[in-house]
Motif scaffolding. Structure first.
Motif, PDB file in Angstrom:
ATOM      1  N   THR A 140       0.833  -1.204   0.000  1.00 30.06           N
ATOM      2  CA  THR A 140       0.000   0.000   0.000  1.00 30.06           C
ATOM      3  C   THR A 140       0.867   1.254   0.000  1.00 30.06           C
ATOM      4  O   THR A 140       0.576   2.224  -0.714  1.00 30.06           O
ATOM      5  CB  THR A 140      -0.934  -0.007   1.229  1.00 30.06           C
ATOM      6  OG1 THR A 140      -1.586  -1.262   1.283  1.00 30.06           O
ATOM      7  CG2 THR A 140      -1.959   1.100   1.147  1.00 30.06           C
ATOM      8  N   LEU A 141       1.951   1.232   0.800  1.00 30.73           N
ATOM      9  CA  LEU A 141       2.861   2.386   0.817  1.00 30.73           C
ATOM     10  C   LEU A 141       3.446   2.613  -0.579  1.00 30.73           C
ATOM     11  O   LEU A 141       3.485   3.751  -1.074  1.00 30.73           O
ATOM     12  CB  LEU A 141       4.006   2.147   1.812  1.00 30.73           C
ATOM     13  CG  LEU A 141       3.699   2.343   3.300  1.00 30.73           C
ATOM     14  CD1 LEU A 141       4.926   1.989   4.126  1.00 30.73           C
ATOM     15  CD2 LEU A 141       3.274   3.770   3.586  1.00 30.73           C
ATOM     16  N   GLY A 198       0.870   4.006  -2.912  1.00 27.52           N
ATOM     17  CA  GLY A 198       0.599   5.410  -2.572  1.00 27.52           C
ATOM     18  C   GLY A 198       1.700   6.326  -3.068  1.00 27.52           C
ATOM     19  O   GLY A 198       1.437   7.374  -3.684  1.00 27.52           O
ATOM     20  N   TRP A 201       1.407   9.030  -6.054  1.00 25.67           N
ATOM     21  CA  TRP A 201       1.691  10.409  -5.632  1.00 25.67           C
ATOM     22  C   TRP A 201       2.725  11.045  -6.567  1.00 25.67           C
ATOM     23  O   TRP A 201       2.557  12.171  -7.037  1.00 25.67           O
ATOM     24  CB  TRP A 201       2.215  10.367  -4.202  1.00 25.67           C
ATOM     25  CG  TRP A 201       2.226  11.689  -3.479  1.00 25.67           C
ATOM     26  CD1 TRP A 201       2.074  12.935  -4.016  1.00 25.67           C
ATOM     27  CD2 TRP A 201       2.400  11.863  -2.079  1.00 25.67           C
ATOM     28  NE1 TRP A 201       2.143  13.880  -3.036  1.00 25.67           N
ATOM     29  CE2 TRP A 201       2.341  13.246  -1.832  1.00 25.67           C
ATOM     30  CE3 TRP A 201       2.614  11.006  -1.009  1.00 25.67           C
ATOM     31  CZ2 TRP A 201       2.483  13.789  -0.553  1.00 25.67           C
ATOM     32  CZ3 TRP A 201       2.750  11.546   0.264  1.00 25.67           C
ATOM     33  CH2 TRP A 201       2.683  12.919   0.488  1.00 25.67           C
ATOM     34  N   LEU A 252      -4.461  10.170  -4.100  1.00 28.03           N
ATOM     35  CA  LEU A 252      -5.866   9.858  -4.381  1.00 28.03           C
ATOM     36  C   LEU A 252      -6.248  10.349  -5.777  1.00 28.03           C
ATOM     37  O   LEU A 252      -7.180  11.138  -5.949  1.00 28.03           O
ATOM     38  CB  LEU A 252      -6.773  10.479  -3.315  1.00 28.03           C
ATOM     39  CG  LEU A 252      -6.482  10.046  -1.884  1.00 28.03           C
ATOM     40  CD1 LEU A 252      -7.343  10.805  -0.902  1.00 28.03           C
ATOM     41  CD2 LEU A 252      -6.712   8.552  -1.707  1.00 28.03           C
ATOM     42  N   PHE A 291      -3.307   3.750  -5.731  1.00 30.20           N
ATOM     43  CA  PHE A 291      -3.608   3.860  -4.304  1.00 30.20           C
ATOM     44  C   PHE A 291      -5.121   3.831  -4.063  1.00 30.20           C
ATOM     45  O   PHE A 291      -5.602   3.155  -3.147  1.00 30.20           O
ATOM     46  CB  PHE A 291      -3.008   5.157  -3.772  1.00 30.20           C
ATOM     47  CG  PHE A 291      -3.072   5.287  -2.279  1.00 30.20           C
ATOM     48  CD1 PHE A 291      -2.415   4.387  -1.456  1.00 30.20           C
ATOM     49  CD2 PHE A 291      -3.782   6.314  -1.693  1.00 30.20           C
ATOM     50  CE1 PHE A 291      -2.468   4.510  -0.079  1.00 30.20           C
ATOM     51  CE2 PHE A 291      -3.840   6.439  -0.327  1.00 30.20           C
ATOM     52  CZ  PHE A 291      -3.179   5.540   0.483  1.00 30.20           C
ATOM     53  N   GLY A 345      -2.672  -4.311   7.843  1.00 32.29           N
ATOM     54  CA  GLY A 345      -1.520  -3.730   7.139  1.00 32.29           C
ATOM     55  C   GLY A 345      -1.927  -2.653   6.153  1.00 32.29           C
ATOM     56  O   GLY A 345      -1.369  -1.552   6.158  1.00 32.29           O
ATOM     57  N   VAL A 346      -2.926  -2.962   5.342  1.00 29.24           N
ATOM     58  CA  VAL A 346      -3.348  -2.013   4.296  1.00 29.24           C
ATOM     59  C   VAL A 346      -3.936  -0.740   4.929  1.00 29.24           C
ATOM     60  O   VAL A 346      -3.624   0.372   4.500  1.00 29.24           O
ATOM     61  CB  VAL A 346      -4.370  -2.693   3.350  1.00 29.24           C
ATOM     62  CG1 VAL A 346      -4.971  -1.686   2.408  1.00 29.24           C
ATOM     63  CG2 VAL A 346      -3.699  -3.794   2.559  1.00 29.24           C
ATOM     64  N   ALA A 367      -1.133   1.466   6.426  1.00 24.40           N
ATOM     65  CA  ALA A 367      -0.360   2.149   5.385  1.00 24.40           C
ATOM     66  C   ALA A 367      -1.214   3.237   4.713  1.00 24.40           C
ATOM     67  O   ALA A 367      -0.699   4.314   4.382  1.00 24.40           O
ATOM     68  CB  ALA A 367       0.118   1.142   4.348  1.00 24.40           C
ATOM     69  N   TYR A 368      -2.495   2.977   4.527  1.00 20.54           N
ATOM     70  CA  TYR A 368      -3.388   3.984   3.935  1.00 20.54           C
ATOM     71  C   TYR A 368      -3.420   5.242   4.814  1.00 20.54           C
ATOM     72  O   TYR A 368      -3.323   6.363   4.325  1.00 20.54           O
ATOM     73  CB  TYR A 368      -4.796   3.392   3.798  1.00 20.54           C
ATOM     74  CG  TYR A 368      -5.798   4.360   3.240  1.00 20.54           C
ATOM     75  CD1 TYR A 368      -5.902   4.564   1.865  1.00 20.54           C
ATOM     76  CD2 TYR A 368      -6.635   5.101   4.065  1.00 20.54           C
ATOM     77  CE1 TYR A 368      -6.809   5.468   1.344  1.00 20.54           C
ATOM     78  CE2 TYR A 368      -7.539   5.997   3.558  1.00 20.54           C
ATOM     79  CZ  TYR A 368      -7.625   6.180   2.200  1.00 20.54           C
ATOM     80  OH  TYR A 368      -8.521   7.085   1.697  1.00 20.54           O
ATOM     81  N   VAL A 422      -0.121   7.181   4.440  1.00 22.26           N
ATOM     82  CA  VAL A 422      -0.001   7.921   3.177  1.00 22.26           C
ATOM     83  C   VAL A 422      -0.925   9.145   3.176  1.00 22.26           C
ATOM     84  O   VAL A 422      -0.522  10.245   2.784  1.00 22.26           O
ATOM     85  CB  VAL A 422      -0.311   7.000   1.971  1.00 22.26           C
ATOM     86  CG1 VAL A 422      -0.364   7.799   0.678  1.00 22.26           C
ATOM     87  CG2 VAL A 422       0.748   5.916   1.851  1.00 22.26           C
ATOM     88  N   PHE A 473      -2.088  14.881   3.307  1.00 16.32           N
ATOM     89  CA  PHE A 473      -2.999  15.951   3.717  1.00 16.32           C
ATOM     90  C   PHE A 473      -2.541  16.719   4.951  1.00 16.32           C
ATOM     91  O   PHE A 473      -3.044  17.800   5.218  1.00 16.32           O
ATOM     92  CB  PHE A 473      -4.411  15.379   3.938  1.00 16.32           C
ATOM     93  CG  PHE A 473      -4.992  14.819   2.678  1.00 16.32           C
ATOM     94  CD1 PHE A 473      -5.311  15.662   1.620  1.00 16.32           C
ATOM     95  CD2 PHE A 473      -5.151  13.460   2.509  1.00 16.32           C
ATOM     96  CE1 PHE A 473      -5.808  15.157   0.441  1.00 16.32           C
ATOM     97  CE2 PHE A 473      -5.652  12.945   1.332  1.00 16.32           C
ATOM     98  CZ  PHE A 473      -5.979  13.798   0.283  1.00 16.32           C
TER      99      PHE A 473
END
Lengths: 266, 242
Positions: free
Chosen positions: A82-83, A86, A90, A97, A108, B39-40, B43-44, B47, B52
């Protein structure tokens, strides 16, 4: 240095927030908003600590081949995958997003749409089953309080049904039967007044449900709204007012340095 | 439908079924989905916080003000950029937890700062934003003006009066129930008992509401499995055949 400085910082930060509330002019006017942004930034650094702890915990399980190490590997793959998605999204699109043309999304958001949303939704929907089994245990209307709990829950659930007249009528008749049964049970326990009242209410509900069956759906919705809007709201408001009063007392203790447990964690 | 979307639908369907498999009993498939979720999600969160909070609130604001200072020489822009050094230093202090007991006490400073902010808001924000509006909303009339022999009370008016009385008695009763400084006897006992009645109704109603919300989610997931997963796959194959 280790204890007094944090207490002074807490005191100053708390007092500044209170002062900005009473003096809405510059420089105090915008200070509250600025300090809240600072707190968010500090929270951003703290996020690093959080993910670091999670990674360390699972790496150690993995390297020591502890029981369930494979699931730690799954968690780590989830984190780093996921990192990576992302960061790559990015870098390519300027935001993680990214919404592309049509239904297309960046990697992502793809992870969000197809992994996080279904997992989260299913986890919560799973609770429907466990709540039902918990209800079976909690709703054995042996006492008056349990009867109230169950009646309120049934009325609210009936009001939420939008599947037509027959289910609403059947639901109301079952509710009436439940009240009558509960009344009969109380008669067996030699609680005559409670038993008779419950039987009368049960019969009244049953008769009204049959007589006004054409209005059952609207009536169920109105009863649900009344229960949610008055007795339920009263209890919730009472609990929340109590919580807020407790929170204010705790805040005063924190600002004055009486409550110090938060600086003893390191 | 693109291949990426179809792949996503299949992964989502597999994970949905994996979670539902817990209804049978705890099993490796469920554990797999559960650990993946942890985990997901973590990490979400990292990020989105990086984007933001760290970028939008710190880096971008600093760069914008620094550029404005360099181009116009504005002292306001200079200080707006420089003042961001304070939360950055506090944030870095937070990371001293990585370096052992000799220096990790420094992390108490940013913690103390955020606790102080929370405590300050816990007084002013809670009073203004919650306590006063809630108390104000409870101060309801228990009589409708204008009722007389010529204009007797109507059904809806009776309902309003009864409902208002229920609300007021319920709030006061619930507060009395949570007042533990004196024994619940006499008037306090009556108030406490009425509080229990309202709390039971409140919890029951909240329970019913939660059940319906969860059922709604369940219907959503089953709808996904039937229409999006099976239906979507059939449509994808039909498009390929054409």
């Amino acid at each position: 240095m280790k204890r007094r400085v944090p207490l002074v910082i807490t005191f100053l930060a708390g007092v500044i927030i209170v002062v900005t509330f009473f003096i809405p002019h510059e420089p105090f006017g915008s200070l509250e908003q600025r300090l809240l942004i600072w707190a968010s930034i500090i929270g951003g650094f703290a996020a690093l600590l959080g993910i670091d702890n999670l990674i360390k915990h699972h790496l150690s399980k993995l390297f020591r081949r502890e029981r369930g190490w494979f699931y730690s590997l799954v968690t780590l793959v989830g984190i780093f995958g996921t990192l990576a998605s992302g960061i790559v999204t990015w870098i390519i699109y300027g935001t993680p997003l990214a919404l592309l043309s049509g239904l297309k999304v960046g990697g992502f958001l793809w992870v969000y749409n197809w992994i996080i949303v279904p997992l989260q939704g299913t986890m919560f929907s799973l609770l429907a089953f466990f709540i039902a089994s918990a209800a079976y245990r909690a709703f054995r209307a042996r006492t008056f309080d349990a009867l109230l709990l169950m009646s309120a829950a049934i009325l609210v659930m009936l009001g939420h049904l939008s599947i037509g007249l027959v289910p609403a009528l059947v639901g109301a008749l079952l509710f009436a039967l439940l009240l009558v049964t509960s009344g009969v049970y109380r008669l067996f326990l030699r609680k005559l007044a409670a038993g008779i009242i419950l039987i009368v209410i049960g019969l009244a509900v049953g008769v009204l449900a049959v007589v006004y069956r054409g209005m059952m759906v609207d009536l169920a919705i109105q009863v649900k709204e009344w229960v949610m809007g008055f007795p339920q709201l009263a209890a919730r408001r009472g609990i929340l007012i109590g919580l807020v009063l407790g929170g204010i007392a705790m805040s005063v203790r924190l600002i004055l340095g009486i409550e110090r447990t938060y600086i003893s964690s390191t | 439908m693109t291949f990426g979307t179809l792949l996503g639908i299949w992964i989502a369907a597999t994970l949905t079924i994996a979670i539902f498999s817990f209804l049978y009993r705890d099993n490796p498939l469920y554990k797999f989905a559960e650990h993946l979720y942890v985990g997901v999600s973590a990490a979400y969160w990292v990020v989105t916080t990086a984007k933001f909070t760290m970028q939008d609130m710190l880096v971008d604001v600093f760069i914008t003000n620094w550029k404005a200072y360099q181009s116009t020489g504005s002292s306001t822009a200079f200080w707006e950029a420089m003042i961001l050094i304070i939360p950055t230093i506090l944030g870095i202090m937070m990371l001293t937890r990585w370096f052992g007991p000799k220096v990790n006490w420094i992390s108490r400073w940013p913690i103390a700062f955020t606790v102080g902010l929370g405590a300050g808001l816990g007084i002013t924000g809670a009073i203004q934003g919650f306590l006063l509006p809630q108390v104000q909303a409870t101060l309801l009339p228990i009589w409708e003006p204008g009722i007389s022999a010529a204009a007797p009370i109507s059904g809806p008016q009776i309902l309003i009066i009864v409902s208002n009385i229920v609300l007021i008695v319920g709030v006061i009763g619930t507060l009395i129930f949570f007042y533990f400084s004196r024994p619940h006897t006499g008037i306090l006992g009556v108030g406490s008992r009425s509080g229990i009645v309202f709390i039971m109704i409140g919890f029951g109603a909240a329970f019913g509401y939660t059940v319906m919300a969860r059922i709604s989610l369940l219907i959503g997931r089953l709808d996904f499995l039937v229409n999006t997963w099976i239906g979507g796959t059939i449509r994808f194959i039909q498009d390929l055949v054409r």
